[in-house]
Design an enzyme around this catalytic site. Structure first.
Site, PDB file in Angstrom:
ATOM      1  N   ARG A 245     -57.130  69.941 -59.294  1.00 38.68           N
ATOM      2  CA  ARG A 245     -57.056  70.971 -58.406  1.00 38.68           C
ATOM      3  C   ARG A 245     -57.267  72.282 -59.157  1.00 38.68           C
ATOM      4  NH1 ARG A 245     -52.537  68.062 -54.949  1.00 38.68           N
ATOM      5  NH2 ARG A 245     -53.898  67.122 -53.557  1.00 38.68           N
ATOM      6  N   GLU A 366     -60.721  68.148 -52.604  1.00 43.00           N
ATOM      7  CA  GLU A 366     -59.422  67.869 -53.629  1.00 43.00           C
ATOM      8  C   GLU A 366     -58.099  68.151 -52.594  1.00 43.00           C
ATOM      9  OE1 GLU A 366     -59.295  68.070 -57.716  1.00 43.00           O
ATOM     10  OE2 GLU A 366     -61.627  68.038 -57.765  1.00 43.00           O
ATOM     11  N   GLY A 367     -58.290  68.107 -51.408  1.00 42.08           N
ATOM     12  CA  GLY A 367     -57.071  68.433 -50.635  1.00 42.08           C
ATOM     13  C   GLY A 367     -57.205  69.765 -50.203  1.00 42.08           C
ATOM     14  N   GLN A 370     -54.207  73.267 -46.267  1.00 43.81           N
ATOM     15  CA  GLN A 370     -52.907  72.950 -45.624  1.00 43.81           C
ATOM     16  C   GLN A 370     -52.259  71.798 -46.235  1.00 43.81           C
ATOM     17  OE1 GLN A 370     -56.093  73.422 -43.979  1.00 43.81           O
ATOM     18  NE2 GLN A 370     -55.625  74.950 -43.109  1.00 43.81           N
TER      19      GLN A 370
END
Length: 382
Positions: A245, A366-367, A370
């Site tokens: 990330r 990668e997410g 939120q």
């Protein structure tokens, strides 16, 4: 006071070297790559020639062994010129990080040298159409047959799919096992029988980086291609994201820097009411806010990169925070850059509209941001 990070002379020399390569051999093709949704082969060739394509690969496997902060600087500088091209080093790290974290020495020796030489790229297969944020809900299955595994299912939104030769793939290996502890990780090779790709997705941005589905139809995986222990796949996947990330934060920072640089130059040239629009206080305030957000994002990213290098216990929080803040900032900065150019910002004659479109994905992959906020909150409440 603890020194959270520091860029060395070597880091700054690396930045200058990458910037020179990008300005000469990557950025000139960025508009065409975007317009024609084509893979940036010129960038790959230039990055391989300078060892910037996968700088994280350890020296023992033929790589340059760059530290996490150096890798982020490489990605940041490439993204400043072409976001699609920055996904070459970023996804090489994402795809191979599970092997680096949990793979056997034999597995590393089998796959890392080819990546280090630029002969292969590594992608990451975690998400599915109905298992994005909820990764534990994945349906892809791997069934043991003797010493091998038979893989069936699909993966979605896979970056650089069809270009990469190697893929880290997560699959359920114990359907009756505890949720989240019944997933294992495997290396799949592009020429494995029964492995195929969907059509390229038609996307808003990063059009030069192909995004496709992966299909597995009774793909036989040799037993020595499992990454780590059986049942630890999701744990490995989440550990991977803690590290990678930070690279998305680097990409976001690079995109934002490119947009700010272009906007600053434009407003000093653009004349209205008899003077450059940079002389108007309203424009100056916009530029100041853009630069403030950008530098805050950069510092957060560098701190998170240093924590990634040390594998600090709070890396999960800082990786999520850096990715979340930097991507939100990049979206704001690129949008403001379009605004500063006015009508010129809305057309493809200038790169800021591309940068705005490219920035959006950094808030999602990668997410989603939120999910990043959920990750941060859980760290706070531990």
């Amino acid at each position: 006071m603890t020194n959270l990070f520091a860029t060395t002379d070597e880091h700054e020399e690396l930045r200058a070297a990458v910037r020179n390569v990008v300005e000469a051999k990557v950025a000139p093709f960025a508009a065409d790559v975007d317009e024609n949704s084509r893979f940036p082969q010129e960038a790959l060739d230039a990055l391989v020639a300078t060892d910037f394509h996968a700088p994280h690969i350890p020296e023992e496997f033929g790589g340059v062994g760059a530290d996490a902060l150096a890798v982020c600087i490489v990605i940041e500088e490439i993204a400043r010129g072409c976001a699609s091209s920055s996904l070459i080093p970023a996804v090489n790290k994402l795809g191979s990080m599970p092997v680096q974290l949990a793979g056997s020495q034999e597995l590393k020796a089998k796959y890392f040298p080819a990546v280090a030489r630029g002969e292969a790229m590594f992608s990451y297969g975690l998400s599915e159409r109905e298992a994005g944020s909820d990764t534990a809900a994945m349906k892809t299955r791997a069934r043991r047959v003797g010493d091998d595994w038979i893989l069936n299912g699909s993966k979605a939104w896979i970056t650089n799919a069809g270009v990469s030769k190697f893929y880290t793939v997560m699959a359920v290996t114990d359907p009756d096992g505890a949720r989240g502890r019944n997933v294992s990780a495997f290396v799949v090779e592009a020429d494995d029988a029964g492995f195929s790709f969907g059509e390229p997705e038609r996307k808003l941005g990063i059009k030069g980086s192909p995004t496709r589905e992966l299909y597995f139809d009774n793909v036989r995986i040799p037993g020595d291609r499992i990454i780590g222990a059986e049942g630890e796949g999701l744990k490995i996947a989440l550990r991977t994201l803690d590290h990678t990330r930070v690279t998305i934060a680097a990409q976001a920072v690079g995109i934002a820097q490119g947009a700010l640089d272009y906007a600053v130059n434009y407003v000093q040239q653009r004349q209205q009411f008899g003077k450059a629009i940079s002389e108007f206080q309203g424009v100056q305030f916009m530029l100041a806010d853009m630069a403030m957000k950008l530098e805050t994002a950069r510092q957060m990213m560098y701190v998170a990169a240093a924590k990634s290098e040390r594998t600090d216990k709070d890396l999960g929080f800082f990786g999520a925070a850096a990715k979340c803040y930097a991507s939100d900032a990049a979206m704001e900065i690129t949008t403001d850059a379009v605004q500063l150019l006015g009508g010129a910002g809305y057309v493809k004659d200038h790169p800021v509209e591309r940068m705005m479109r490219d920035a959006k994905i950094t808030q999602i992959y990668e997410g989603t941001n939120q999910i990043q906020r959920m990750v941060m909150a859980r760290h706070l409440m531990k």
